[in-house]
Design a protein around this motif. Structure first.
Motif, PDB file in Angstrom:
ATOM      1  N   ASN A  65      73.594  -1.451  80.828  1.00 39.82           N
ATOM      2  CA  ASN A  65      72.613  -2.365  80.248  1.00 39.82           C
ATOM      3  C   ASN A  65      71.442  -1.511  79.786  1.00 39.82           C
ATOM      4  O   ASN A  65      70.611  -1.089  80.588  1.00 39.82           O
ATOM      5  CB  ASN A  65      72.172  -3.414  81.278  1.00 39.82           C
ATOM      6  CG  ASN A  65      71.229  -4.452  80.708  1.00 39.82           C
ATOM      7  OD1 ASN A  65      70.432  -4.160  79.813  1.00 39.82           O
ATOM      8  ND2 ASN A  65      71.312  -5.671  81.232  1.00 39.82           N
ATOM      9  N   LYS A  72      67.802  -2.955  80.333  1.00 33.48           N
ATOM     10  CA  LYS A  72      67.267  -2.954  81.704  1.00 33.48           C
ATOM     11  C   LYS A  72      67.463  -1.619  82.407  1.00 33.48           C
ATOM     12  O   LYS A  72      67.141  -1.487  83.593  1.00 33.48           O
ATOM     13  CB  LYS A  72      67.952  -4.069  82.528  1.00 33.48           C
ATOM     14  CG  LYS A  72      67.758  -5.469  81.955  1.00 33.48           C
ATOM     15  CD  LYS A  72      66.330  -5.942  82.061  1.00 33.48           C
ATOM     16  CE  LYS A  72      66.145  -7.316  81.444  1.00 33.48           C
ATOM     17  NZ  LYS A  72      66.898  -8.366  82.131  1.00 33.48           N
ATOM     18  N   ARG A 110      74.084  -9.700  74.376  1.00 33.43           N
ATOM     19  CA  ARG A 110      73.687  -9.095  75.652  1.00 33.43           C
ATOM     20  C   ARG A 110      74.789  -9.137  76.702  1.00 33.43           C
ATOM     21  O   ARG A 110      74.526  -8.921  77.875  1.00 33.43           O
ATOM     22  CB  ARG A 110      72.431  -9.787  76.183  1.00 33.43           C
ATOM     23  CG  ARG A 110      71.199  -9.590  75.305  1.00 33.43           C
ATOM     24  CD  ARG A 110      69.999 -10.363  75.844  1.00 33.43           C
ATOM     25  NE  ARG A 110      68.813 -10.171  75.006  1.00 33.43           N
ATOM     26  CZ  ARG A 110      67.915  -9.213  75.152  1.00 33.43           C
ATOM     27  NH1 ARG A 110      68.056  -8.331  76.132  1.00 33.43           N
ATOM     28  NH2 ARG A 110      66.869  -9.125  74.346  1.00 33.43           N
ATOM     29  N   ASP A 156      73.100  -7.340  85.151  1.00 33.92           N
ATOM     30  CA  ASP A 156      71.663  -7.604  85.147  1.00 33.92           C
ATOM     31  C   ASP A 156      71.077  -7.281  86.506  1.00 33.92           C
ATOM     32  O   ASP A 156      71.800  -7.006  87.473  1.00 33.92           O
ATOM     33  CB  ASP A 156      71.393  -9.075  84.809  1.00 33.92           C
ATOM     34  CG  ASP A 156      70.136  -9.247  83.966  1.00 33.92           C
ATOM     35  OD1 ASP A 156      69.200  -8.440  84.139  1.00 33.92           O
ATOM     36  OD2 ASP A 156      70.099 -10.179  83.151  1.00 33.92           O
ATOM     37  N   ALA A 159      69.222 -12.405  86.909  1.00 34.16           N
ATOM     38  CA  ALA A 159      70.542 -12.685  86.347  1.00 34.16           C
ATOM     39  C   ALA A 159      70.813 -14.163  86.157  1.00 34.16           C
ATOM     40  O   ALA A 159      71.598 -14.558  85.300  1.00 34.16           O
ATOM     41  CB  ALA A 159      71.623 -12.083  87.255  1.00 34.16           C
ATOM     42  N   GLY A 181      70.352 -15.687  82.724  1.00 33.66           N
ATOM     43  CA  GLY A 181      71.359 -15.217  81.787  1.00 33.66           C
ATOM     44  C   GLY A 181      72.687 -15.902  81.951  1.00 33.66           C
ATOM     45  O   GLY A 181      73.268 -16.412  80.983  1.00 33.66           O
TER      46      GLY A 181
END
Length: 1014
Positions: free
Chosen positions: A630, A633, A710, A849, A854, A857
């Motif tokens: 990711n 992040k 994403r 995440d 999370a 999402g």
């Protein structure tokens, strides 16, 4: 106002009907007065709460045995719905529902003490419409007297593992509305009754509580769980259905029936049974009355010791029984008379005809303090090697068709509501959402979406769904023409999953209409099969949209199927129209997939696909996914993903139990890899990057990353699964990571709240586990995840599947299964899927995440996955809907977007100038405090919608069969403290507040813009 006690109606700003309390939204500038309309339910001894007035009298100083005469009528299983109703093909199973209802109604008229309960409204409504006025009036009187009682009241008795909560609400609403329209408040069920579903979800209890049920009775629970409950006398307790909704909103009194739903041994007197009838003539050599009475007294005494009050319940009936109701009732009449006669000799047993509601009323009057259950009843096992966890995945293609049909039904309902009467009667003829609504309701049955019906029945379920799409497509065409101002030949490409759509493949130019059923704008990647060419794409404003043509490889090396890819933006509750034109003069520039042989993979230092947010890395030697990063992040997680299969057990020395449509029993604990490496092809375009993996002739996958996305998308294709060697296979996709998960993983409950699972563990008893794989599988309706202190790996599904974490850092989902043995649960047919097997294709969406960030999402992405934009095609051109109309390329049904935490669960036509609205807060209290998504949200309904105006509004319970102002439920005392009374009810449409996980339901009087009326 009828037999039952009613609350007074209160109207503000004027009422349209004295029987319906409407709040006038036109006069809402002044605050409304609160409405306090709750009934006092802790009644004096001997009194009856509303809905319980007709219950029989009991004897306080005796053990009262409540006999419940019932039939369990599967809405499809070994036979189709129609075959069961009409009694066709009795050589398969003797069952004819129309004769059951005929016989029961006749038998009830013979003796005023007799009672009977009925459940499945899909059957009852069909029978009802075939009756004469005289018979209907007889039935109304029986219902009014409480001698024919409806329990549950849904169109079907739905499954609880593989069903999505929105579809559950829809099917319950359909059945309960029929009862209300037909019998008024007399027909309203007070008790939920799920005697045959194979395990029970916590969300189901929450939904039933919000529908206004006073209690819930179960038939099947785990054999170990039941044994412990018997020992502890905890067969009845309070079930807390939500960690977010404040008690008692989602609390539901729940009881476990003593014998699943069958009669006690030796006491089955149906024409399908072989037990001896009651012979009370002592001169007969067959005389058995005394022995039967003695047996019953011992049975009742023993059973009574398992329950806490001086009341116990016995189910007197089973599958498709009471076709000759006289057999049952004549013997029950004798049993009741003979047993009660023993009271003169000092017997402490009193037996009576009763119903689940009347039994529940007596439990309530006992005024005891009950324990509280906070988990669920999954997985279900009826023996040490007999876990009913295979049906979580059985028939994955049917499960996907059902999920797609749910989305299509919501789109149909919404467009009918937005377009008004023009949607039903328009230029394309008469359109109707009702056939699809009924078909979807049937699919929620616990042998339908579960995949546990015979092949011919599964095909009939698919037929019902397919036929339901037809009238819905007509309605969508009418609505889109009305709202866009242009009449076109709308095309619904049902075969996009296999890259077939003649209009997009053959036309030089066409339009793509995307309808978004969500209350927020969405960006969506459109993917359509086309010819080998280049294309020009324009958005609704005429601006050019970047596009790519991606080649999808086929099994034939020289054959490739091009697909057009472009990004579309669709407004909330609305549509966007994109124009696509083939550039015939331009030579196509299509990136072909680069096949990378194992010989040349060593040249790749790094094999990866990536966009601005995600990078996925693959092992050049094996072709398997090895790492997800990711980038946004700054998270990196090694993830090894591949496909494996469990060998399906054919029985062994420990148990005869085999894997089948219901049961999952693998041969051994470790699965076999489908392959140790994958043939791979790499595709990279400005809009999408893909790695195509071919693991075997029957298993492949595309790992995909779109621009701006994403999450990682894994599109798998599995089947036909080979079973030529006589060994069934259960195929899984497994993700292995170094996350330290301590045996914990998390699954959703019917698509709503998340439950923590722990390997080899049950929260309510000490587990003795004989099947360490199957016994750790749980239903996954939309998502499953694992996490450590820092990172969370979430996998979203596009249909219901079984899933688990069988090792620390590991996560697996069963995607397909094909079996050669039956599992001995009555189906008498192996799960072979048409004999030759079926190909199933689906998607897993993978998110990486931070823990704590999370939830937003995965919950919002799950919403988008279930309700993705509906794609409709049309050729260029088309006449104007009205000569004076201006074609509209974009439309939104909302004046303003809904907040991220609010979902419009339902927008549907409800009657003359009426719409049904449901708004839900889709976050729990703990999920997303950082972005404030778990905070309460307030809406103003008055001018929310653009195509109609709400003139009056009434709030109802969840299933819309009771006004919320007058709804009340029995109050219970629980061990963790007194249950608080519900907050006083107020309704102000200018300020509708939703608490975390709350669903609020409204019936609204509306006026459409342009003068439309219904």
């Amino acid at each position: 106002m009828g037999r039952r006690a009613q609350a007074s109606w209160v109207c503000a700003g004027g009422c349209q009907d004295a029987a319906e309390p409407w709040v006038n939204s036109r006069a809402l500038r002044a605050p409304l007065l609160p409405v306090f309309l709750f009934l006092l339910l802790l009644a004096a001894p001997g009194a009856r709460a509303a809905g319980y007035e007709t219950c029989p009298r009991v004897k306080p100083n005796k053990l009262n045995v409540h006999l419940v005469a019932h039939t369990h009528d599967d809405v499809g299983w070994l036979k189709t719905v129609d075959q069961y109703f009409y009694g066709i093909h009795n050589e398969i199973q003797h069952a004819g529902v129309q004769y059951i209802l005929d016989s029961v109604i006749s038998a009830l008229q013979e003796d005023p003490n007799r009672r009977f309960i009925y459940v499945e409204i899909a059957f009852f409504s069909r029978w009802w419409h075939q009756q004469t006025n005289a018979t209907q009036e007889i039935v109304r009187n029986l219902v009014r007297q409480g001698r024919l009682e409806f329990v549950n009241g849904g169109w079907v008795m739905n499954d609880e593992a593989t069903t999505y909560y929105g579809a559950i609400v829809d099917q319950m609403t359909l059945g309960l509305r029929f009862l209300k329209d037909t019998f008024g408040n007399d027909g309203r069920p007070h008790v939920a009754w799920h005697i045959d579903p194979f395990g029970h979800s916590r969300e189901q209890a929450s939904l039933f509580a919000q529908m206004g049920f006073d209690g819930f009775f179960l038939g099947r629970i785990d054999y170990e769980d039941k044994q412990i409950r018997v020992e502890r006398r905890e067969m009845e307790q309070m079930w807390r259905g939500s960690t977010s909704l404040k008690p008692p909103t989602a609390d539901l009194f729940t009881g476990v029936l003593p014998n699943n739903y069958n009669p006690p041994e030796k006491l089955c007197w149906d024409m399908l049974c072989t037990d001896s009838p009651v012979v009370e003539d002592p001169r007969s050599p067959e005389y058995n009355a005394k022995s039967l009475v003695d047996y019953f007294l011992k049975l009742a005494t023993s059973q009574g010791q398992q329950y806490r009050t001086n009341h116990t319940i016995m189910t007197m009936g089973s599958d498709f029984q009471y076709e000759n109701a006289n057999l049952w009732f004549k013997n029950l009449d004798k049993l009741i008379r003979l047993v009660n006669a023993q009271q003169a000799n000092g017997s402490g047993i009193h037996v009576l005809y009763s119903t689940p509601a009347c039994y529940l009323w007596e439990l309530h009057k006992a005024n005891l303090t009950w324990s509280v259950k906070k988990d669920d009843f999954f997985p279900y096992a009826d023996g040490p090697h007999m876990f009913w966890t295979g049906f979580y995945t059985s028939r994955p293609a049917l499960k996907r068709f059902e999920r797609l049909s749910y989305k299509f039904l919501q789109v149909c309902n919404q467009l009918e509501a937005l377009a008004g009467p023009a949607a039903s009667q328009g230029p394309y003829g008469s359109g109707n959402c009702a056939p699809l609504n009924e078909a979807m309701a049937v699919l929620q049955h616990h042998d339908a979406v579960t995949g546990t019906a015979r092949q011919l029945v599964a095909e009939d379920y698919a037929r019902q769904l397919s036929e339901g799409w037809g009238p819905s497509e007509v309605l969508l065409s009418n609505a889109l023409a009305r709202l866009s101002g242009s009449k076109k030949t709308f095309t619904f490409c049902r075969d996009l999953n296999i890259s077939i759509c003649p209009l997009s493949q053959k036309s030089a130019s066409f339009q793509v209409i995307l309808y978004n059923p969500l209350g927020r704008k969405v960006d969506h990647m459109v993917r359509l099969p086309v010819s080998k060419s280049s294309f020009h794409v324009k958005d609704p404003s005429g601006q050019t949209v970047p596009n790519s043509v991606v080649v999808v490889p086929s099994a034939e090396p020289q054959e490739h199927y091009p697909e057009l890819v472009f990004s579309a933006s669709v407004p909330a509750l609305g549509f966007s129209i994109y124009s696509v034109t083939k550039i015939s003069h331009q030579k196509p520039s299509i990136p072909l997939p680069n096949s990378i042989s194992r010989k040349f993979r060593s040249r790749f230092r790094v094999l990866a696909i990536e966009n601005e947010y995600i990078r996925a890395t693959f092992n050049p030697d094996t072709g398997f996914l090895t790492e997800i990063r990711n980038k946004d992040k700054n998270l990196l997680l090694p993830v090894n993903q591949s496909f494996f299969w469990y060998g399906a057990s054919s029985g062994d020395l420990e148990s005869w139990q085999t894997s089948g449509a219901y049961i999952f029993r693998p041969e051994g604990r470790k699965p076999y890899p489908v392959s140790h490496y994958a043939q791979i092809r790499l595709v990279k375009t400005p809009l999408v990057q893909e790695l195509h993996q071919n693991f075997s002739a029957w298993c492949s996958q595309v790992v995909r990353l779109y621009q701006g996305q994403r999450h990682l998308e894994l599109e798998w294709t599995v089947g036909p699964i080979p079973v030529g060697e006589g060994w069934g296979k259960e195929v899984i996709s497994r993700f292995d990571t170094p996350l330290k998960t301590n045996g914990l993983f998390y699954t959703d409950s019917n698509g709503r709240e998340i439950l923590q699972r722990k390997r080899d563990y049950r929260p309510t008893w000490e587990l003795d586990l004989w099947e360490p794989v199957a016994g750790n599988y749980y239903p996954v309706n939309t998502r499953i995840y694992i996490k450590d202190r820092n990172m969370q790996l979430t996998v979203l599904t596009d249909r219901s599947q079984g899933g688990s974490s069988l090792g620390n850092g590991s996560l697996e989902l069963m995607v397909h299964r094909r079996l050669v043995k039956d599992d001995g649960r009555g189906l008498q047919e192996p799960l072979k899927e048409n004999g030759s097997g079926l190909v199933a294709r689906g998607r897993h969406l993978v998110l990486l995440d931070r823990v704590g960030e999370a939830a937003a999402g995965h919950r919002l992405l799950a919403e988008k996955e279930v309700l993705a934009p509906q794609v409709v095609l049309a050729p260029d051109g088309g006449a104007l809907y009205h000569p004076q109309a201006t074609p509209r390329m974009q439309f939104s049904g909302l004046r303003r977007e809904l907040p991220p935490s609010v979902h419009l669960l339902t927008l549907a036509r409800w009657g003359l100038n009426k719409l049904l609205l449901r708004f839900e807060h889709q976050f729990t209290v703990w999920e997303d405090s950082g972005r404030n998504l778990s905070a309460p949200v307030t809406l103003d309904l008055r001018d929310l919608f653009s195509s109609f105006t709400i003139t009056h509004v009434q709030e109802t319970t969840l299933a819309a069969n009771q006004p919320r102002a007058s709804a009340s439920r029995l109050q219970w005392t629980v061990k963790d403290g007194p249950t608080p009374h519900p907050a006083p009810f107020t309704l102000d449409p200018s300020s509708i507040t939703l608490q975390p996980m709350e669903i609020r339901t409204f019936v609204a009087l509306v006026q459409w813009k342009g003068g439309w009326t219904l």
